[in-house]
Motif scaffolding. Structure first.
Motif, PDB file in Angstrom:
ATOM      1  N   MET A   1       0.825  -1.211   0.000  1.00 53.61           N
ATOM      2  CA  MET A   1       0.000   0.000   0.000  1.00 53.61           C
ATOM      3  C   MET A   1       0.853   1.253   0.000  1.00 53.61           C
ATOM      4  O   MET A   1       0.594   2.200  -0.741  1.00 53.61           O
ATOM      5  CB  MET A   1      -0.915   0.028   1.226  1.00 53.61           C
ATOM      6  N   ALA A   2       1.867   1.266   0.837  1.00 52.52           N
ATOM      7  CA  ALA A   2       2.748   2.436   0.925  1.00 52.52           C
ATOM      8  C   ALA A   2       3.517   2.625  -0.387  1.00 52.52           C
ATOM      9  O   ALA A   2       3.645   3.750  -0.883  1.00 52.52           O
ATOM     10  CB  ALA A   2       3.703   2.292   2.102  1.00 52.52           C
ATOM     11  N   ASP A   3       4.029   1.530  -0.962  1.00 55.82           N
ATOM     12  CA  ASP A   3       4.721   1.608  -2.255  1.00 55.82           C
ATOM     13  C   ASP A   3       3.807   2.208  -3.321  1.00 55.82           C
ATOM     14  O   ASP A   3       4.215   3.090  -4.081  1.00 55.82           O
ATOM     15  CB  ASP A   3       5.171   0.214  -2.723  1.00 55.82           C
ATOM     16  N   ALA A   4       2.563   1.742  -3.346  1.00 53.93           N
ATOM     17  CA  ALA A   4       1.605   2.220  -4.342  1.00 53.93           C
ATOM     18  C   ALA A   4       1.331   3.713  -4.183  1.00 53.93           C
ATOM     19  O   ALA A   4       1.191   4.436  -5.175  1.00 53.93           O
ATOM     20  CB  ALA A   4       0.301   1.427  -4.240  1.00 53.93           C
ATOM     21  N   GLU A   5       1.267   4.197  -2.952  1.00 53.61           N
ATOM     22  CA  GLU A   5       1.048   5.630  -2.718  1.00 53.61           C
ATOM     23  C   GLU A   5       2.225   6.455  -3.232  1.00 53.61           C
ATOM     24  O   GLU A   5       2.036   7.504  -3.836  1.00 53.61           O
ATOM     25  CB  GLU A   5       0.844   5.905  -1.217  1.00 53.61           C
ATOM     26  N   CYS A   6       3.437   5.978  -2.994  1.00 60.50           N
ATOM     27  CA  CYS A   6       4.628   6.700  -3.471  1.00 60.50           C
ATOM     28  C   CYS A   6       4.634   6.791  -4.996  1.00 60.50           C
ATOM     29  O   CYS A   6       4.905   7.853  -5.562  1.00 60.50           O
ATOM     30  CB  CYS A   6       5.904   6.006  -2.985  1.00 60.50           C
ATOM     31  N   VAL A   7       4.331   5.687  -5.648  1.00 62.85           N
ATOM     32  CA  VAL A   7       4.310   5.653  -7.116  1.00 62.85           C
ATOM     33  C   VAL A   7       3.169   6.518  -7.646  1.00 62.85           C
ATOM     34  O   VAL A   7       3.352   7.297  -8.587  1.00 62.85           O
ATOM     35  CB  VAL A   7       4.203   4.192  -7.621  1.00 62.85           C
ATOM     36  N   LYS A   8       1.990   6.415  -7.029  1.00 63.05           N
ATOM     37  CA  LYS A   8       0.823   7.178  -7.479  1.00 63.05           C
ATOM     38  C   LYS A   8       1.087   8.683  -7.434  1.00 63.05           C
ATOM     39  O   LYS A   8       0.736   9.414  -8.348  1.00 63.05           O
ATOM     40  CB  LYS A   8      -0.389   6.837  -6.609  1.00 63.05           C
ATOM     41  N   HIS A   9       1.743   9.146  -6.380  1.00 61.84           N
ATOM     42  CA  HIS A   9       2.013  10.577  -6.218  1.00 61.84           C
ATOM     43  C   HIS A   9       3.360  10.990  -6.822  1.00 61.84           C
ATOM     44  O   HIS A   9       3.745  12.153  -6.716  1.00 61.84           O
ATOM     45  CB  HIS A   9       1.976  10.958  -4.738  1.00 61.84           C
ATOM     46  N   GLN A  10       4.080  10.020  -7.399  1.00 65.74           N
ATOM     47  CA  GLN A  10       5.382  10.260  -8.031  1.00 65.74           C
ATOM     48  C   GLN A  10       6.375  10.892  -7.051  1.00 65.74           C
ATOM     49  O   GLN A  10       7.179  11.747  -7.420  1.00 65.74           O
ATOM     50  CB  GLN A  10       5.227  11.121  -9.280  1.00 65.74           C
ATOM     51  N   THR A  11       6.303  10.460  -5.796  1.00 67.40           N
ATOM     52  CA  THR A  11       7.228  10.972  -4.785  1.00 67.40           C
ATOM     53  C   THR A  11       8.344   9.980  -4.484  1.00 67.40           C
ATOM     54  O   THR A  11       9.244  10.278  -3.705  1.00 67.40           O
ATOM     55  CB  THR A  11       6.469  11.298  -3.479  1.00 67.40           C
ATOM     56  N   GLY A  12       8.288   8.808  -5.104  1.00 68.61           N
ATOM     57  CA  GLY A  12       9.325   7.808  -4.910  1.00 68.61           C
ATOM     58  C   GLY A  12       8.984   6.540  -5.670  1.00 68.61           C
ATOM     59  O   GLY A  12       7.879   6.384  -6.178  1.00 68.61           O
ATOM     60  N   ASP A  13       9.970   5.645  -5.743  1.00 65.43           N
ATOM     61  CA  ASP A  13       9.783   4.367  -6.424  1.00 65.43           C
ATOM     62  C   ASP A  13       9.283   3.294  -5.458  1.00 65.43           C
ATOM     63  O   ASP A  13       8.713   2.292  -5.865  1.00 65.43           O
ATOM     64  CB  ASP A  13      11.100   3.913  -7.059  1.00 65.43           C
TER      65      ASP A  13
END
Length: 93
Positions: free
Chosen positions: A46-58
């Protein structure tokens, strides 16, 4: 739900950098969960997906675990920070 992101809300009229109020931010997701029924892998995804969705990290890196921050049935929380792959590679060298 047995897992959810700790909500944040828009702070209308706020200056840059203080636009949102609440724990979860695009670069630092906070995931609430119930430790009896949820595995860490699910929180990580879930956390990984949030980072990718907001383009704040891989991907998201776990920072801190907290209890009694969220709702009664999902009392625990993991705080993450979003990391870009190239940043992680530079710190490993």
């Amino acid at each position: 739900h047995k897992v959810f992101l700790l909500p944040r809300r828009r702070n209308a009229g706020a200056e840059e950098g203080k636009l949102y109020v609440g724990q979860s931010r695009p670069e630092a997701p906070v995931v609430c969960y119930n430790g009896w029924v949820t595995k860490f892998d699910e929180l990580q995804k879930m956390a990984d997906a949030e980072c990718v969705k907001h383009q704040t990290g891989d991907y998201a890196e776990p920072v801190e675990q907290d209890v009694f921050t969220c709702r009664l049935l999902t009392p625990a929380a993991w705080k993450f920070k979003c990391v870009k792959k190239e940043e992680a590679e530079r710190t490993d060298q």
